[in-house]
Design a protein around this motif. Structure first.
Motif, PDB file in Angstrom:
ATOM      1  N   SER A 176      21.786  98.100  73.606  1.00  0.00           N
ATOM      2  CA  SER A 176      21.768  96.650  73.396  1.00  0.00           C
ATOM      3  C   SER A 176      20.385  96.160  72.983  1.00  0.00           C
ATOM      4  O   SER A 176      20.254  95.157  72.281  1.00  0.00           O
ATOM      5  N   TYR A 177      19.349  96.881  73.429  1.00  0.00           N
ATOM      6  CA  TYR A 177      17.988  96.514  73.062  1.00  0.00           C
ATOM      7  C   TYR A 177      17.593  97.126  71.720  1.00  0.00           C
ATOM      8  O   TYR A 177      16.919  96.496  70.896  1.00  0.00           O
ATOM      9  N   PRO A 183      19.182  95.502  67.845  1.00  0.00           N
ATOM     10  CA  PRO A 183      18.456  94.409  67.175  1.00  0.00           C
ATOM     11  C   PRO A 183      17.033  94.775  66.794  1.00  0.00           C
ATOM     12  O   PRO A 183      16.503  94.255  65.810  1.00  0.00           O
ATOM     13  N   THR A 184      16.400  95.670  67.541  1.00  0.00           N
ATOM     14  CA  THR A 184      15.041  96.083  67.193  1.00  0.00           C
ATOM     15  C   THR A 184      15.037  96.858  65.880  1.00  0.00           C
ATOM     16  O   THR A 184      14.197  96.630  64.998  1.00  0.00           O
ATOM     17  N   THR A 203      17.527  96.953  63.479  1.00  0.00           N
ATOM     18  CA  THR A 203      17.976  96.121  62.357  1.00  0.00           C
ATOM     19  C   THR A 203      16.906  95.095  61.980  1.00  0.00           C
ATOM     20  O   THR A 203      16.746  94.756  60.809  1.00  0.00           O
ATOM     21  N   GLY A 204      16.151  94.629  62.972  1.00  0.00           N
ATOM     22  CA  GLY A 204      15.053  93.708  62.676  1.00  0.00           C
ATOM     23  C   GLY A 204      13.983  94.378  61.830  1.00  0.00           C
ATOM     24  O   GLY A 204      13.421  93.755  60.918  1.00  0.00           O
ATOM     25  N   ARG A 226      15.429  94.568  58.293  1.00  0.00           N
ATOM     26  CA  ARG A 226      15.419  93.257  57.636  1.00  0.00           C
ATOM     27  C   ARG A 226      13.992  92.828  57.271  1.00  0.00           C
ATOM     28  O   ARG A 226      13.758  92.226  56.223  1.00  0.00           O
TER      29      ARG A 226
END
Length: 265
Positions: A85-86, A89-90, A92-93, A96
């Motif tokens: 869960s952590y 997003p790390t 994919t960030g 991006r």
């Protein structure tokens, strides 16, 4: 390290992370980080494939995702929920951020890049609304995204700045096509000549009439030094000396004027 999880790229590493959390900097900690990164690398690669249709090489994207994974492993705190869960997003960030900062052919400020993303998302949301078939207007996008009209205009402009058009790209219809380079302006060579003439004017004005006439006959009438000597009534050697001395004086005045302009600036 067990990998019995139903998903092959989400291994059971809870104990390893607990061990990492209490391990000080050193060889043991580096080894633990490497093992955890290797265990979760398939997940990072899977996330990288989501961005493969954006014009970047997949192997490069996997490397970027791996960088995000390393950051996630080193910053994760076991007491704050599952690692996946952590990490997602790390990672994919990181991907991006790469597209935002490194894949624009035209440099666009980050603020405008963010506006571009908001405008694009608002436009997509409006088009997906039931009964909304027409292209949304700027005012609709502004209301949807919570932006001002000026911000929407900046974002719309950035939508067209993500990639540049090759100068060899063909424009027009197939029967009457031409390249973009063919319609671009070119530097006019006569501009340099005009600048040189203006720079020489003051020096020419200060020359005696005979020297000015000699320069005119030599450089504008293209007469030889022998013919000039006959015309002004002196030797060819003297004409040569006068041309050399006059040119030096004109050049000196031109250089003096250029220095004055630089000092004034």
């Amino acid at each position: 390290m067990s990998t019995g999880h139903p998903h092959h790229d989400a291994p059971h590493t809870e104990q390893a992370f607990l061990h990492l959390a209490v391990t000080s900097e050193g060889r043991e900690r580096r080894t633990l980080v490497e093992e955890l990164v290797e265990a979760w690398l398939p997940m990072a690669h899977r996330l990288a494939t989501r961005f493969r249709n954006k014009g970047e090489n997949l192997e490069d994207l996997k490397q970027i995702a791996a960088v995000g994974l390393v950051k996630a492993v080193e910053r994760y705190e076991p007491g704050r929920g599952a690692f996946e869960s952590y990490a997602v997003p790390t990672i994919t960030g990181e991907l991006r951020r790469h597209f935002r900062d490194h894949t624009w052919d035209v440099h666009v400020p980050r603020r405008v890049q963010d506006l571009r993303n908001k405008v694009r998302s608002a436009r997509r949301d409006l088009l997906e609304q039931p009964g909304h078939r027409q292209e949304p207007g700027l005012d609709e996008i502004a209301a949807q995204a919570g932006l001002t009209l000026d911000e929407v205009r900046d974002g719309v402009g950035a939508l067209e700045s993500y990639s540049s058009l090759s100068l060899d790209a063909e424009l027009g219809s197939s029967g009457d096509s031409f390249s973009l380079a063919g319609v671009l302006g070119r530097t006019e060579g006569a501009y340099d000549l005009i600048a040189d003439r203006e720079a020489a004017k003051e020096g020419l004005r200060r020359l005696p009439d005979r020297e000015r006439e000699i320069l005119y006959l030599r450089y504008f009438e293209d007469m030889t030094q022998a013919r000039i000597a006959e015309r002004v009534g002196c030797s060819q050697m003297h004409v040569s000396r006068l041309i050399t001395r006059s040119c030096e004086q004109v050049r000196e005045y031109a250089d003096r004027g250029a220095r004055a302009v630089q000092q004034a600036a």
